[in-house]
Design a protein around this motif. Structure first.
Motif, PDB file in Angstrom:
ATOM      1  N   CYS A   1       9.785  41.841   5.215  1.00 36.25           N
ATOM      2  CA  CYS A   1       9.859  42.230   6.391  1.00 36.25           C
ATOM      3  C   CYS A   1      10.825  41.147   7.328  1.00 36.25           C
ATOM      4  N   LYS A   2      10.518  39.758   6.942  1.00 31.76           N
ATOM      5  CA  LYS A   2      11.315  38.796   7.423  1.00 31.76           C
ATOM      6  C   LYS A   2      12.539  38.614   7.093  1.00 31.76           C
ATOM      7  N   VAL A   3      12.897  38.859   6.018  1.00 31.28           N
ATOM      8  CA  VAL A   3      14.117  38.961   5.208  1.00 31.28           C
ATOM      9  C   VAL A   3      14.998  40.124   5.747  1.00 31.28           C
ATOM     10  N   LEU A   4      14.345  41.413   5.973  1.00 30.39           N
ATOM     11  CA  LEU A   4      15.073  42.492   6.455  1.00 30.39           C
ATOM     12  C   LEU A   4      15.392  42.352   7.797  1.00 30.39           C
ATOM     13  N   ALA A   5      14.713  41.616   8.702  1.00 28.84           N
ATOM     14  CA  ALA A   5      14.814  41.657   9.974  1.00 28.84           C
ATOM     15  C   ALA A   5      16.020  40.629  10.227  1.00 28.84           C
ATOM     16  N   SER A   6      16.050  39.628   9.417  1.00 24.26           N
ATOM     17  CA  SER A   6      17.122  38.648   9.168  1.00 24.26           C
ATOM     18  C   SER A   6      18.561  39.382   9.037  1.00 24.26           C
ATOM     19  N   LEU A   7      18.517  39.982   8.149  1.00 21.23           N
ATOM     20  CA  LEU A   7      19.645  40.646   7.517  1.00 21.23           C
ATOM     21  C   LEU A   7      20.215  41.790   8.433  1.00 21.23           C
ATOM     22  N   THR A   8      19.161  42.430   9.245  1.00 20.34           N
ATOM     23  CA  THR A   8      19.400  43.325  10.292  1.00 20.34           C
ATOM     24  C   THR A   8      20.090  42.763  11.381  1.00 20.34           C
ATOM     25  N   LEU A   9      19.628  41.571  11.811  1.00 21.58           N
ATOM     26  CA  LEU A   9      20.414  40.843  12.789  1.00 21.58           C
ATOM     27  C   LEU A   9      21.681  40.367  12.546  1.00 21.58           C
ATOM     28  N   GLU A  10      21.802  39.853  11.138  1.00 21.62           N
ATOM     29  CA  GLU A  10      23.190  39.535  10.935  1.00 21.62           C
ATOM     30  C   GLU A  10      24.096  40.724  10.836  1.00 21.62           C
ATOM     31  N   ALA A  11      23.638  41.747  10.338  1.00 22.66           N
ATOM     32  CA  ALA A  11      24.679  42.783   9.801  1.00 22.66           C
ATOM     33  C   ALA A  11      24.949  43.392  11.447  1.00 22.66           C
ATOM     34  N   ASN A  12      24.093  43.379  12.486  1.00 26.26           N
ATOM     35  CA  ASN A  12      24.401  43.783  13.738  1.00 26.26           C
ATOM     36  C   ASN A  12      25.549  42.818  14.210  1.00 26.26           C
ATOM     37  N   ASN A  13      25.349  41.450  14.016  1.00 22.62           N
ATOM     38  CA  ASN A  13      26.389  40.586  14.537  1.00 22.62           C
ATOM     39  C   ASN A  13      27.635  40.705  13.850  1.00 22.62           C
ATOM     40  N   MET A  14      27.670  41.251  12.522  1.00 22.81           N
ATOM     41  CA  MET A  14      29.044  41.524  11.755  1.00 22.81           C
ATOM     42  C   MET A  14      29.650  42.647  12.549  1.00 22.81           C
ATOM     43  N   LEU A  15      28.819  43.557  12.732  1.00 26.50           N
ATOM     44  CA  LEU A  15      29.432  44.909  13.291  1.00 26.50           C
ATOM     45  C   LEU A  15      29.952  44.767  14.594  1.00 26.50           C
ATOM     46  N   GLN A  16      29.332  43.774  15.642  1.00 24.32           N
ATOM     47  CA  GLN A  16      29.906  43.309  16.784  1.00 24.32           C
ATOM     48  C   GLN A  16      31.318  42.623  16.765  1.00 24.32           C
ATOM     49  N   GLU A  17      31.121  41.844  15.715  1.00 22.54           N
ATOM     50  CA  GLU A  17      32.677  41.258  15.532  1.00 22.54           C
ATOM     51  C   GLU A  17      33.639  41.969  15.210  1.00 22.54           C
ATOM     52  N   THR A  18      33.282  43.237  14.327  1.00 21.42           N
ATOM     53  CA  THR A  18      34.220  43.959  13.814  1.00 21.42           C
ATOM     54  C   THR A  18      34.735  44.880  14.913  1.00 21.42           C
TER      55      THR A  18
END
Length: 165
Positions: A145-162
């Motif tokens: 759950c912790k890893v999933l939350a971290s990856l989701t946050l980072e993926a959303n950051n990457m999406l915003q960058e694109t």
């Protein structure tokens, strides 16, 4: 206006590239498998698509709301939610009424027939959850759950960058 400098890997690196080792590949494969599991279950048991099911369960959770709010909660495109909503309306599983505050908006809500489908369908969701959860210890699940939350946050950051490029 600055242009991005293109970079390339060597031919050797390209030959040694193993996409199966990439997180994006592994998560995508898992997502596709689980989507097929849900699709098979809701299609066979409820005569719904997984997208219709997703809209119905989220609409039940958040209550009468707009398709835009359902789209945000389901992480589906607004057009996908709109299409699924009209399909659910055609099956009598949801209701669509004018928003008293804004006549341009439609408020979606679960109908009595939709509640009966939910009561049947949630059984399958609970069984899938129980089975998947049993594949992990309590400690592993906490880390997952912790890893999933971290990856989701980072993926959303990457999406915003694109989106900002």
């Amino acid at each position: 206006m600055a242009t991005k400098k293109s970079s390339k890997v060597s031919v050797l690196s390209l030959k040694q590239h193993t996409p199966e080792a990439l997180l994006t590949f592994q998560i995508s494969v898992l997502s596709q498998i689980l989507s097929r599991v849900v699709e098979g279950s809701v299609s066979q048991d409820l005569q719904l698509t997984s997208r219709q099911w997703r809209v119905l369960v989220i609409l039940n959770r958040i209550g009468p709301t707009t398709s835009g709010q359902v789209a945000a909660a389901t992480h589906l495109d607004h057009s996908q939610v709109s299409r699924a909503s009209y399909e659910l309306l055609g099956k009598g599983l949801i209701l669509m009424n004018n928003d008293d505050g804004d006549r341009r908006k439609q408020l979606l809500s679960v109908s009595a027939q939709g509640m009966e489908i939910l009561r049947r369908g949630i059984v399958g969701s609970q069984k899938r959850q129980t089975r998947l959860r049993a594949a992990m210890s309590d400690a592993d699940y906490k880390v997952f759950c912790k890893v999933l939350a971290s990856l989701t946050l980072e993926a959303n950051n990457m999406l915003q960058e694109t989106k900002s490029q």
